[in-house]
Design a protein around this motif. Structure first.
Motif, PDB file in Angstrom:
ATOM      1  N   LYS A 190      32.143 -19.486  10.141  1.00 65.12           N
ATOM      2  CA  LYS A 190      31.793 -18.096  10.426  1.00 65.12           C
ATOM      3  C   LYS A 190      31.820 -17.261   9.157  1.00 65.12           C
ATOM      4  CE  LYS A 190      33.408 -18.002  15.218  1.00 65.12           C
ATOM      5  NZ  LYS A 190      34.412 -17.486  16.163  1.00 65.12           N
ATOM      6  N   CYS A 191      32.842 -17.429   8.338  1.00 68.46           N
ATOM      7  CA  CYS A 191      32.914 -16.702   7.061  1.00 68.46           C
ATOM      8  C   CYS A 191      33.946 -17.376   6.167  1.00 68.46           C
ATOM      9  CB  CYS A 191      33.280 -15.243   7.267  1.00 68.46           C
ATOM     10  SG  CYS A 191      33.385 -14.330   5.695  1.00 68.46           S
ATOM     11  N   PRO A 192      33.511 -18.037   5.077  1.00 73.96           N
ATOM     12  CA  PRO A 192      34.456 -18.740   4.194  1.00 73.96           C
ATOM     13  C   PRO A 192      35.541 -17.836   3.638  1.00 73.96           C
ATOM     14  CG  PRO A 192      32.211 -19.437   3.738  1.00 73.96           C
ATOM     15  CD  PRO A 192      32.114 -18.281   4.689  1.00 73.96           C
ATOM     16  N   PHE A 193      35.204 -16.563   3.375  1.00 77.05           N
ATOM     17  CA  PHE A 193      36.195 -15.684   2.764  1.00 77.05           C
ATOM     18  C   PHE A 193      37.335 -15.370   3.736  1.00 77.05           C
ATOM     19  CE2 PHE A 193      37.833 -11.568   1.183  1.00 77.05           C
ATOM     20  CZ  PHE A 193      38.164 -11.961  -0.102  1.00 77.05           C
ATOM     21  N   SER A 194      37.002 -15.167   5.017  1.00 77.72           N
ATOM     22  CA  SER A 194      38.070 -14.895   5.991  1.00 77.72           C
ATOM     23  C   SER A 194      38.959 -16.128   6.161  1.00 77.72           C
ATOM     24  CB  SER A 194      37.475 -14.481   7.341  1.00 77.72           C
ATOM     25  OG  SER A 194      36.788 -15.551   7.946  1.00 77.72           O
ATOM     26  N   TYR A 205      29.119 -13.341  15.356  1.00 73.15           N
ATOM     27  CA  TYR A 205      29.331 -12.465  14.216  1.00 73.15           C
ATOM     28  C   TYR A 205      30.808 -12.163  13.987  1.00 73.15           C
ATOM     29  CZ  TYR A 205      28.013  -9.045  10.720  1.00 73.15           C
ATOM     30  OH  TYR A 205      27.846  -8.367   9.535  1.00 73.15           O
ATOM     31  N   PRO A 206      31.391 -12.658  12.911  1.00 72.77           N
ATOM     32  CA  PRO A 206      32.843 -12.576  12.730  1.00 72.77           C
ATOM     33  C   PRO A 206      33.340 -11.198  12.310  1.00 72.77           C
ATOM     34  CG  PRO A 206      31.856 -13.649  10.826  1.00 72.77           C
ATOM     35  CD  PRO A 206      30.743 -13.414  11.807  1.00 72.77           C
ATOM     36  N   CYS A 207      32.451 -10.352  11.802  1.00 72.95           N
ATOM     37  CA  CYS A 207      32.907  -9.066  11.273  1.00 72.95           C
ATOM     38  C   CYS A 207      33.322  -8.090  12.374  1.00 72.95           C
ATOM     39  CB  CYS A 207      31.821  -8.434  10.403  1.00 72.95           C
ATOM     40  SG  CYS A 207      31.379  -9.424   8.957  1.00 72.95           S
ATOM     41  N   LEU A 227      34.800 -23.342  -2.301  1.00 68.13           N
ATOM     42  CA  LEU A 227      33.791 -22.298  -2.106  1.00 68.13           C
ATOM     43  C   LEU A 227      34.264 -21.308  -1.035  1.00 68.13           C
ATOM     44  CD1 LEU A 227      30.601 -24.555  -2.072  1.00 68.13           C
ATOM     45  CD2 LEU A 227      31.551 -23.261  -3.987  1.00 68.13           C
ATOM     46  N   ILE A 228      34.403 -20.032  -1.412  1.00 70.27           N
ATOM     47  CA  ILE A 228      34.902 -19.020  -0.459  1.00 70.27           C
ATOM     48  C   ILE A 228      34.071 -17.736  -0.527  1.00 70.27           C
ATOM     49  CG2 ILE A 228      37.265 -19.881  -0.378  1.00 70.27           C
ATOM     50  CD1 ILE A 228      37.913 -17.586  -2.437  1.00 70.27           C
ATOM     51  N   PRO A 229      32.747 -17.806  -0.429  1.00 74.81           N
ATOM     52  CA  PRO A 229      31.938 -16.589  -0.536  1.00 74.81           C
ATOM     53  C   PRO A 229      32.116 -15.652   0.657  1.00 74.81           C
ATOM     54  CG  PRO A 229      30.582 -18.422   0.178  1.00 74.81           C
ATOM     55  CD  PRO A 229      31.930 -18.999  -0.165  1.00 74.81           C
ATOM     56  N   ILE A 230      31.857 -14.388   0.420  1.00 74.01           N
ATOM     57  CA  ILE A 230      31.768 -13.416   1.520  1.00 74.01           C
ATOM     58  C   ILE A 230      30.378 -13.586   2.114  1.00 74.01           C
ATOM     59  CG2 ILE A 230      31.757 -10.952   2.117  1.00 74.01           C
ATOM     60  CD1 ILE A 230      33.570 -10.518  -0.351  1.00 74.01           C
ATOM     61  N   HIS A 231      30.298 -14.324   3.194  1.00 75.63           N
ATOM     62  CA  HIS A 231      28.994 -14.711   3.737  1.00 75.63           C
ATOM     63  C   HIS A 231      29.097 -14.879   5.250  1.00 75.63           C
ATOM     64  CE1 HIS A 231      25.129 -17.150   2.645  1.00 75.63           C
ATOM     65  NE2 HIS A 231      24.876 -15.921   3.023  1.00 75.63           N
ATOM     66  N   PRO A 232      29.313 -13.782   5.994  1.00 79.13           N
ATOM     67  CA  PRO A 232      29.476 -13.892   7.450  1.00 79.13           C
ATOM     68  C   PRO A 232      28.182 -14.336   8.132  1.00 79.13           C
ATOM     69  CG  PRO A 232      29.339 -11.603   6.781  1.00 79.13           C
ATOM     70  CD  PRO A 232      29.424 -12.391   5.522  1.00 79.13           C
ATOM     71  N   THR A 233      28.331 -15.050   9.223  1.00 75.32           N
ATOM     72  CA  THR A 233      27.205 -15.631   9.937  1.00 75.32           C
ATOM     73  C   THR A 233      26.702 -14.699  11.030  1.00 75.32           C
ATOM     74  OG1 THR A 233      28.138 -17.811   9.555  1.00 75.32           O
ATOM     75  CG2 THR A 233      26.438 -17.647  11.230  1.00 75.32           C
ATOM     76  N   GLU A 280      25.125  -5.321  -1.749  1.00 73.94           N
ATOM     77  CA  GLU A 280      25.336  -6.543  -2.527  1.00 73.94           C
ATOM     78  C   GLU A 280      25.455  -7.800  -1.672  1.00 73.94           C
ATOM     79  OE1 GLU A 280      25.137  -6.562  -5.701  1.00 73.94           O
ATOM     80  OE2 GLU A 280      25.276  -4.429  -6.185  1.00 73.94           O
ATOM     81  N   ASN A 281      26.123  -7.719  -0.532  1.00 77.51           N
ATOM     82  CA  ASN A 281      26.373  -8.908   0.288  1.00 77.51           C
ATOM     83  C   ASN A 281      25.295  -9.096   1.348  1.00 77.51           C
ATOM     84  OD1 ASN A 281      29.603  -7.751  -0.098  1.00 77.51           O
ATOM     85  ND2 ASN A 281      29.013  -9.762  -0.846  1.00 77.51           N
ATOM     86  N   GLU A 282      25.175 -10.319   1.817  1.00 79.86           N
ATOM     87  CA  GLU A 282      24.199 -10.626   2.864  1.00 79.86           C
ATOM     88  C   GLU A 282      24.854 -11.465   3.949  1.00 79.86           C
ATOM     89  OE1 GLU A 282      20.968 -12.663   1.042  1.00 79.86           O
ATOM     90  OE2 GLU A 282      20.155 -10.872   0.063  1.00 79.86           O
ATOM     91  N   ASN A 283      24.277 -11.408   5.139  1.00 78.83           N
ATOM     92  CA  ASN A 283      24.707 -12.289   6.215  1.00 78.83           C
ATOM     93  C   ASN A 283      24.041 -13.658   6.059  1.00 78.83           C
ATOM     94  OD1 ASN A 283      26.205 -10.274   7.639  1.00 78.83           O
ATOM     95  ND2 ASN A 283      24.284  -9.427   8.391  1.00 78.83           N
ATOM     96  N   ARG A 284      24.700 -14.680   6.572  1.00 72.46           N
ATOM     97  CA  ARG A 284      24.069 -16.006   6.659  1.00 72.46           C
ATOM     98  C   ARG A 284      23.432 -16.097   8.036  1.00 72.46           C
ATOM     99  NH1 ARG A 284      25.490 -21.478   8.279  1.00 72.46           N
ATOM    100  NH2 ARG A 284      27.551 -20.809   8.983  1.00 72.46           N
ATOM    101  N   ILE A 285      22.130 -16.208   8.081  1.00 71.75           N
ATOM    102  CA  ILE A 285      21.398 -16.186   9.345  1.00 71.75           C
ATOM    103  C   ILE A 285      21.262 -17.600   9.889  1.00 71.75           C
ATOM    104  CG2 ILE A 285      19.290 -15.472  10.509  1.00 71.75           C
ATOM    105  CD1 ILE A 285      20.901 -13.174   9.303  1.00 71.75           C
ATOM    106  N   ILE A 286      21.635 -17.788  11.160  1.00 70.73           N
ATOM    107  CA  ILE A 286      21.439 -19.078  11.807  1.00 70.73           C
ATOM    108  C   ILE A 286      20.362 -18.941  12.878  1.00 70.73           C
ATOM    109  CG2 ILE A 286      23.788 -19.869  11.364  1.00 70.73           C
ATOM    110  CD1 ILE A 286      24.445 -19.234  14.298  1.00 70.73           C
ATOM    111  N   ALA A 287      19.732 -20.055  13.219  1.00 66.95           N
ATOM    112  CA  ALA A 287      18.586 -20.045  14.126  1.00 66.95           C
ATOM    113  C   ALA A 287      19.000 -19.706  15.552  1.00 66.95           C
ATOM    114  CB  ALA A 287      17.879 -21.395  14.081  1.00 66.95           C
ATOM    115  N   LYS A 288      18.123 -19.009  16.249  1.00 63.95           N
ATOM    116  CA  LYS A 288      18.388 -18.592  17.617  1.00 63.95           C
ATOM    117  C   LYS A 288      18.072 -19.682  18.632  1.00 63.95           C
ATOM    118  CE  LYS A 288      17.277 -14.814  20.797  1.00 63.95           C
ATOM    119  NZ  LYS A 288      16.472 -13.588  20.981  1.00 63.95           N
TER     120      LYS A 288
END
Length: 852
Positions: free
Chosen positions: A530-534, A817-819, A797-803, A834-842
């Motif tokens: 969901k988010c490596p940084f969290s 969405y983890p945020c 790898l711990i980017p701020i990259h929520p799904t 600066e940051n972006e979401n990681r988009i997964i397929a629907k």
């Protein structure tokens, strides 16, 4: 009292201005608007005075020489309330060092009670409401001398000394205390109320359509022309508005005073301030400085870490030795006492009592709120932030006393529907302003990059106005505003800004992967996905939320699971086992806490129904529970796992697993093949390999009590089917083609899971059934993701990259969405620039299934 009705306030005031013979007072919270309107008729106002209610009451106090009366300040109330809560015991309120949100809520509740003349000594059948009222009555009686409202401050001074008639814009004063005061004044001088209510008015087509059809679904045609601006986010929306105004001033030879911006969000004022400063546009913006930006607060907050004091007096004496202003030293003097408080809590106390700084320009572009958004002369008007939940405002039922509580009072304040109607009237009144042009605007995302959608109001405005899309030239903003506004000449902060922008607000990878935690579990992998940084914050740095001393939902969940394990075979044991569990685990929070007792006792009663439902489900079919709290272990994708299954049911050589949840949850294969929602799949796979069994199904049972149309202890056939359908389990059954696994659910499988079978033996569309081959294919994707996630963790790898799922609305998408509920928001500070979401397929599962 005379009442002048009608929705078109501007017309009513114009008529009043033409016929009003002084002397008279006009009472309103929009004094400048009314003054401007009257000054359009007269060169000066001799015997007509426009006042706020507070200014009028000050006149009465002065005439009676009552100079000592005062209303409690917010700071005083916070201090008094803290003292009361820390020194007394209550039924429904528990004091702790982080109780300031509760303190502010209690203050707001008591203000509402005083503003609406509510009597707390009423009798209620609802025991919890009675206990709340008892607590509020006690607190109210313990607050020392002073007044909660301006009406209370003057009500005993209303007498025949009043001579001047009043004209009151009564929609500015919705509270019962105000209305009662006006009635009392009317006994001595004539009082006329101007109310926004439907009445026979002479209206043109535009006015009639706005008043009667803005908030309905009647088909309408365009009644006016308008303009529309959209922004990628609120800052860009404000940039475009600023650039549009600048361009129009140059191209159309307009004045700054010809423009009015109406906003329903305080943050827009901050964004407009930045944009207007860049373009040198003067505006009537209130510069709000919250306590966090107050220099005195920053100095005190930093020094508190070195403070050794344990009482108000000791800490204040320490702070008064710091380099703070004389006014702040004097402010702190009022709170010197021997009440105990820690330096950490004193910081929270300061945040509540330090007032914000307000400086308002008087000329330029008018920037105002929805409540003050009235103009007496034609303007180019901008209505901003027309997004869902913001405009119209989402009015929610939150607080110490709820909507259902207030309904039981007589009198009671405006209920939610009435508040919403009042809000709608404000919007209508704004759109009835005399205008030269109307521009509407909204944003596509918020500043945290969450999707925003235009509100239903924007949709209706599109029906009523022939809209022209405007795209102002942003090149008028010469500088890159973001962060550059924070630069200070020859200051180290400039280097930090450059580093921030260069790294795009991303952390470096972790070289010592031991800092990412040694163990791994399904829930940990899903957190990382969901988010490596969290994941890093939670499992690497092991930072957890401060444990509340109030009853937690997780504690209630543990009680539910315990009762499921111990009482599934006999619901008559629920009370006995619950008592045992409370004694062992919740005694402190249960004894002497009526609110906690209320929730726990209700939960225990709900669990009796829940267990009875499960017993009925089991009797319908051939599955037999063979294990509870079953421990399993195995290896998936080369990664070792272990876990606990809430319940295992068996039929012949087939097993199904059941997981108890306190809310609705489903097995979602689309998420599973992308690395989410994989726990049930993994546990079923490991169990069957460990026990050499065949897969029959994976189901979630929602333990939350359902709201039924009717309930009946007799459990007759019709009511039994209704109840069982409400409590059906969600998930998938595995069918190898023999349909044995589904037949074992009983003659009516749709009473256990949403699976319906035709007479031919085929399943109806939508049946949650999967074949073993399909399940194997899904598990291949699951294993692949597990291996990849495990590898990424050990690469550091711990980017701020929520799904975020493709096309989903983050505010409403609770599946991924983890945020939404992340406790580490204040640490990562996701940056929309600066940051972006990681988009997964629907629809990946659907596409893969189609390809196969």
């Amino acid at each position: 009292m005379q009442i002048i009705k009608g929705m078109h306030l501007n017309k009513k005031l114009n008529e009043l201005a033409e016929h009003l013979q002084g002397p008279a007072y006009i009472i309103t919270e929009n004094t400048e608007y009314v003054e401007d309107l009257f000054l359009n008729k007269y060169s000066c106002l001799f015997d007509i005075e426009v006042l706020t209610l507070k200014q009028y009451i000050d006149k009465i106090l002065i005439s009676h020489k009552q100079f000592a009366r005062h209303i409690y300040s917010q700071a005083d109330l916070v201090f008094i309330m803290r003292h009361i809560l820390s020194c007394h015991t209550f039924n429904t309120i528990q004091f702790s060092s982080n109780s300031y949100e509760m303190i502010l809520e209690l203050i707001n509740t008591l203000k509402k009670i005083h503003r609406n003349n509510i009597t707390l000594e009423q009798f209620f059948e609802d025991t919890l409401l009675s206990k709340k009222c008892e607590d509020l009555y006690t607190i109210n009686s313990l607050v020392p001398g002073g007044y909660w409202t301006i009406e209370e401050m003057v009500e005993d001074l209303i007498d025949d000394s009043l001579k001047t008639p009043l004209y009151i814009m009564s929609d500015d004063y919705p509270h019962i205390a105000s209305k009662e005061l006006f009635k009392k004044i009317d006994n001595y001088v004539p009082v006329t109320l101007l109310e926004m209510t439907d009445a026979d008015e002479v209206l043109n087509e535009y006015e009639d359509t706005i008043i009667h059809h803005l908030f309905d679904n009647v088909d309408v045609h365009n009644v006016a022309k308008g303009r529309i601006i959209t922004g990628g986010h609120p800052m860009q929306e404000c940039m475009k508005i600023a650039c549009d105004i600048k361009s129009r001033i140059v191209n159309e030879q307009l004045q700054y005073e010809d423009f009015m911006i109406i906003t329903n969000q305080a943050s827009y004022s901050d964004y407009l301030t930045i944009c207007f400063d860049e373009l040198n546009i003067p505006a009537t913006l209130s510069q709000n400085e919250t306590c966090h930006y107050n220099s005195d607060y920053r100095k005190m907050s930093r020094s508190l870490s070195e403070c050794k004091g344990h009482t108000f007096k000791e800490i204040i004496q320490f702070l008064q030795k710091q380099d703070i202003s004389a006014s702040m030293i004097k402010t702190l003097d009022a709170y010197k006492c021997d009440d105990e408080i820690s330096p950490e809590e004193f910081d929270l106390f300061l945040q509540c009592i330090i007032p914000g700084k307000r400086e308002t320009n008087k000329t330029g572009v008018i920037v105002t709120s929805l409540e003050k958004g009235l103009t007496a002369t034609q303007k180019h008007i901008y209505l901003t932030g027309i997004n869902e939940t913001f405009l119209p405002l989402e009015i929610s039922d939150k607080g110490f006393l709820m909507e259902e509580d207030y309904k039981q009072f007589n009198p009671h304040p405006l209920l939610l529907d009435e508040q919403l109607q009042a809000h709608y009237k404000r919007i209508i009144q704004v759109l009835l302003n005399p205008y030269l042009s109307y521009t509407f605007s909204y944003s596509k995302k918020n500043m945290a990059a969450n999707e925003l959608i235009p509100s239903i109001l924007m949709s209706r405005l599109s029906d009523l106005f022939e809209l022209e899309y405007i795209n102002p030239p942003l090149n008028l903003i010469k500088n890159n505003l973001y962060l550059n506004q924070s630069r200070i000449d020859e200051d180290p902060i400039n280097r930090l800004i450059d580093h921030y922008k260069m790294t795009s607000n991303q952390p470096e990878f972790i070289k010592d992967t031991n800092k990412l935690g040694r163990g791994v579990s399904i829930s940990r992998l899903e957190t990382y996905n969901k988010c490596p940084f969290s994941y890093y914050i939670k499992y690497g740095l092991k930072i957890t939320e401060k444990r509340e001393d109030t009853l937690q939902s997780s504690e209630l969940g543990s009680l539910c699971h315990y009762l499921m394990e111990k009482c599934l075979d006999d619901e008559s044991l629920v009370d006995q086992e619950a008592k045992h569990y409370i004694e062992e685990n919740l005694k402190e929070k249960y004894d002497g806490h009526p609110m906690n007792q209320y929730f726990i006792n209700n939960l225990i009663e709900d669990m009796k129904m829940t267990i009875k439902i499960i017993q009925k489900q089991l009797k319908l079919g051939d599955y037999v529970p063979i294990a509870k709290e079953k421990e399993i272990s195995g290896e998936i994708g080369g990664v070792p796992f272990s876990g606990i299954i809430d319940r295992v049911d068996e039929f012949e050589n087939m097993v199904r697993i059941v997981d108890y949840k306190s809310s609705k949850k489903e097995v979602d294969f689309n998420l599973a093949i992308q690395g989410f929602n994989i726990q049930m799949l993994v546990y079923l796979d490991m169990l069957c390999k460990q026990e050499n069994k065949d897969r029959a199904g994976m189901l979630y049972f929602n333990m939350k009590r359902r709201m039924l149309a009717r309930e009946d202890d007799s459990w007759g056939t019709s009511i039994q089917r209704e109840i069982l359908k409400e409590y059906r389990m969600e998930g998938y059954m595995v069918d190898d083609g023999s349909t044995k696994s589904v037949k074992a659910l009983g003659i009516s499988p749709d009473l256990v899971t949403p699976i319906r079978v035709k007479k031919s033996g085929e399943y109806y569309n939508g049946a949650k059934v999967v074949s073993p081959d399909e399940l194997d294919q899904i598990m291949e994707y699951v294993e692949k993701h597990i291996s990849e996630l495990y590898e990424k963790i050990h690469e550091g790898l711990i980017p701020i990259h929520p799904t975020l799922m493709e096309g989903a609305q983050p505010a409403n998408d609770f599946k991924v969405y983890p945020c939404n509920y992340c406790p580490y928001k204040s640490v990562c500070l996701f940056d929309v620039f600066e940051n972006e979401n990681r988009i997964i397929a629907k629809d990946m599962y659907k596409k893969l299934k189609g390809d196969d």
